[in-house]
Design an enzyme around this catalytic site. Structure first.
Site, mmCIF file in Angstrom:
data_model
loop_
_atom_site.group_PDB
_atom_site.id
_atom_site.type_symbol
_atom_site.label_atom_id
_atom_site.label_comp_id
_atom_site.label_asym_id
_atom_site.label_seq_id
_atom_site.Cartn_x
_atom_site.Cartn_y
_atom_site.Cartn_z
ATOM 1 N N LYS A 259 -6.648 62.360 28.600
ATOM 2 C CA LYS A 259 -8.128 62.889 28.861
ATOM 3 C C LYS A 259 -8.755 62.531 30.186
ATOM 4 C CE LYS A 259 -11.873 60.543 26.555
ATOM 5 N NZ LYS A 259 -12.741 60.013 25.884
ATOM 6 N N LEU A 260 -9.134 63.701 30.794
ATOM 7 C CA LEU A 260 -9.735 63.678 31.935
ATOM 8 C C LEU A 260 -11.328 63.420 31.716
ATOM 9 C CD1 LEU A 260 -8.008 66.227 34.068
ATOM 10 C CD2 LEU A 260 -7.270 63.797 33.708
ATOM 11 N N LYS A 261 -11.880 62.575 32.469
ATOM 12 C CA LYS A 261 -13.548 62.478 32.574
ATOM 13 C C LYS A 261 -13.766 63.457 33.827
ATOM 14 C CE LYS A 261 -14.643 59.100 29.755
ATOM 15 N NZ LYS A 261 -15.504 59.226 28.768
ATOM 16 N N LYS B 253 -16.758 57.461 17.023
ATOM 17 C CA LYS B 253 -17.022 56.355 17.661
ATOM 18 C C LYS B 253 -17.700 55.362 16.679
ATOM 19 C CE LYS B 253 -16.551 57.218 22.534
ATOM 20 N NZ LYS B 253 -17.320 57.559 23.727
ATOM 21 N N ASP C 50 -19.328 64.243 20.506
ATOM 22 C CA ASP C 50 -19.164 62.591 20.473
ATOM 23 C C ASP C 50 -20.613 62.176 20.576
ATOM 24 O OD1 ASP C 50 -18.929 59.938 21.193
ATOM 25 O OD2 ASP C 50 -18.164 60.666 23.400
ATOM 26 N N GLU D 120 -15.087 67.910 25.551
ATOM 27 C CA GLU D 120 -16.069 66.766 24.663
ATOM 28 C C GLU D 120 -17.173 66.860 25.358
ATOM 29 O OE1 GLU D 120 -15.582 62.211 23.672
ATOM 30 O OE2 GLU D 120 -14.061 63.317 24.806
ATOM 31 N N GLY E 203 -12.972 55.615 22.146
ATOM 32 C CA GLY E 203 -13.114 54.271 22.756
ATOM 33 C C GLY E 203 -14.225 53.887 23.577
ATOM 34 N N ASP F 267 -13.596 65.336 29.064
ATOM 35 C CA ASP F 267 -14.694 64.675 28.610
ATOM 36 C C ASP F 267 -16.116 64.848 29.518
ATOM 37 O OD1 ASP F 267 -16.756 63.316 27.320
ATOM 38 O OD2 ASP F 267 -15.433 61.476 27.184
ATOM 39 N N SER G 39 -7.808 57.918 28.552
ATOM 40 C CA SER G 39 -8.701 58.321 29.121
ATOM 41 C C SER G 39 -8.633 57.972 30.692
ATOM 42 C CB SER G 39 -9.918 57.797 28.599
ATOM 43 O OG SER G 39 -11.191 58.521 29.072
ATOM 44 N N ASN H 235 -19.137 64.046 28.788
ATOM 45 C CA ASN H 235 -20.106 62.759 28.786
ATOM 46 C C ASN H 235 -21.740 63.303 28.884
ATOM 47 O OD1 ASN H 235 -17.983 60.784 29.960
ATOM 48 N ND2 ASN H 235 -18.997 60.324 27.673
#
Length: 369
Positions: free
Chosen positions: A162-164, A264, A240, A215, A292, A190, A136, A192
Site C-alpha cells: 500500500k502506497l501513501k 479499523k 476508511d 482508499e 492499522g 491510500d 503500508s 487519507n
C-alpha cells in the site's frame, strides 16, 4: 465481571523509520495503554489516537481526560460489574470519542475473555489460523528511496503493498512501482482524504495501473462525493475514515460510495462494532480488510484476530512487528510465508513484556473501582 482497577499508562516507542502520510510524519508511537484489573485477570488495550488531532478529532491528551472524567465514571455507576457488551450502550450518552470508548471496551473484553479462557479469535468468529499480511509504505523523499523500500518489503514476503499518496506524490510513485515490480504485485494506494472531487480526472489516471483500490480519496464526510467519484473512475473506492459504524457502512454501500471497506476497530468504537461492520459488508457482497494505526503488539494481536473473520478477504495492514518497532511490547509478530499467525491464547493471546513496558512508560494513573 467485577472490575477492581483501571490504569492509564502513557508510553512512547521509537519507530524503526519515520512514517509519512498526507497528515504528517511520525518518528515515534506515543499512546495510552489501558489496563483493566479484575480479581482473576487483567486486560490490555492501546489508544489509537495520535498526539495531535490530524487523523481524527481525537487526540491523546483529550482522550485521557474523556476516559478519566466522563467514560470511567459511567462504568463505575454500574457498580463495577459489567461486560464488554454493555460498554457501548453505557457510554453512548457521551457524544463521539470512539477511540476512547474502544480502548476501554477492548481492555474489558480482554479481561473478560481471559477469565473465561476464550481467545479473541474464537469470540469474534475467526475462521483462519493466520492472515495474509500487507505493508503500508509512507511518502518518501525520492522515487529511488520508495523503490528500495518496496523491494525490501517484497523480499520479506509481504503479499500486498500500500502506497501513501498525496497531490504531487501519486501518479509517478505508482508508475515507478508498477514498472519496476510488474503487474502481479498486489498494489493499492491510500490518500487519507487529501483530494477533492475536482481531482476526479487526475485520480482517473490511476486506472491503467490495475490497483486493488483507492482508499479514502476525499474528505471523511463527503459520502456523496465518493459515490460520484466511483462513477467517474474505474479503480475501486475503499472507505476508511468515513466509516465509523455499521450504519455508516450500510449507508455508504447503499449510495454506491465504496466497493471495499477498511475496518479499523478503534475508529469505529471497538471490535464488537467492527464485527457488525464486517457482517453488514458481507451481507452486501463488499469485501473488507483490517487497517492499522501503528499498533504495538497489544493492538496488533486483537487486529489479527479480527482479520481472521471470513469476509476479510484482502490482505490488511497486519504487518510484522519489525515493520515498525525494533523492540515490541510483546513477543514479536513475524511473517510466515507472507502471513501472520493469529494468537490463540485467552483474550488477545499475548503477554506484555514488563521490562520493556517499564522502559517506555512516561506516566501512569490508576482509577479504583
Amino acid at each position: 465481571m467485577k472490575i477492581e482497577n483501571i490504569e492509564l499508562r502513557r508510553v512512547t516507542m521509537p519507530l524503526v523509520s519515520p512514517f509519512r502520510t498526507s497528515f504528517g510524519t511520525a518518528s515515534e508511537r506515543e499512546t495510552t495503554l489501558v489496563r483493566v484489573t479484575t480479581a482473576n485477570a487483567e486486560g490490555w488495550a492501546e489508544h489509537a489516537a495520535e498526539p495531535d488531532p490530524l487523523y481524527s478529532s481525537e487526540f491523546l491528551d483529550g482522550g485521557d481526560v474523556v476516559i478519566r472524567d466522563h467514560l470511567v465514571p459511567r462504568l463505575q455507576a454500574l457498580g463495577g460489574r459489567l461486560t464488554a457488551e454493555l460498554v457501548a450502550t453505557t457510554l453512548a450518552p457521551v457524544k463521539g470519542h470512539p477511540m476512547s470508548k474502544s480502548v476501554l471496551e477492548t481492555a474489558i473484553l480482554d479481561a473478560q475473555l481471559k477469565e473465561a479462557g476464550t481467545s479473541f479469535a474464537h469470540h469474534l468468529g475467526a475462521v483462519r489460523d493466520c492472515v495474509p499480511a500487507g505493508v503500508s509504505v509512507g511518502i518518501m523523499d525520492s522515487l529511488d528511496e520508495l523503490l528500495a523500500a518496496v523491494e525490501s518489503y517484497l523480499a520479506e514476503g509481504y503479499l500486498r503493498i500500500k502506497l501513501k499518496i498525496e497531490p504531487g506524490w501519486d501518479l509517478e510513485p505508482v508508475r515507478a512501482v508498477r514498472e519496476r515490480f510488474g503487474d502481479n504485485v498486489l498494489l493499492q494506494v491510500d490518500a487519507n482524504t487529501a483530494y477533492t472531487l475536482a481531482d476526479a480526472r487526475h485520480l482517473g489516471q490511476l486506472d491503467p495501473f490495475g490497483l486493488l483500490l483507492l482508499e479514502q480519496p476525499l474528505a471523511e464526510d463527503d459520502i456523496l462525493g465518493h459515490a460520484h467519484l466511483a462513477k467517474l473512475i474505474q479503480t475501486p473506492i475503499c472507505l476508511d475514515e468515513s466509516i465509523e459504524s455499521a450504519r455508516d457502512a450500510a449507508a455508504a454501500i447503499a449510495l454506491g460510495a465504496c466497493s471495499v471497506i477498511n475496518i479499523k476497530p478503534a475508529r469505529v468504537g471497538g471490535y464488537l462494532e467492527a464485527r457488525r461492520i464486517h457482517d453488514v459488508a458481507a451481507a452486501n457482497g463488499v469485501p473488507v480488510w483490517c487497517g492499522g494505526m501503528l499498533e504495538t503488539g497489544i493492538g496488533r494481536a486483537a487486529n489479527v484476530a479480527l482479520a481472521g473473520l471470513p469476509n476479510f478477504v484482502l490482505p490488511g495492514d497486519t504487518s510484522a512487528s519489525s515493520r515498525y518497532y525494533a523492540q515490541d511490547l510483546t513477543a514479536p509478530f513475524v511473517l510466515e510465508e507472507g502471513h501472520v499467525r493469529i494468537p490463540r491464547g485467552p483474550g488477545i493471546g499475548v503477554d506484555i513484556l514488563p521490562d520493556v513496558l517499564g522502559e517506555i512508560t512516561t506516566s501512569s494513573m490508576a482509577i479504583r473501582f
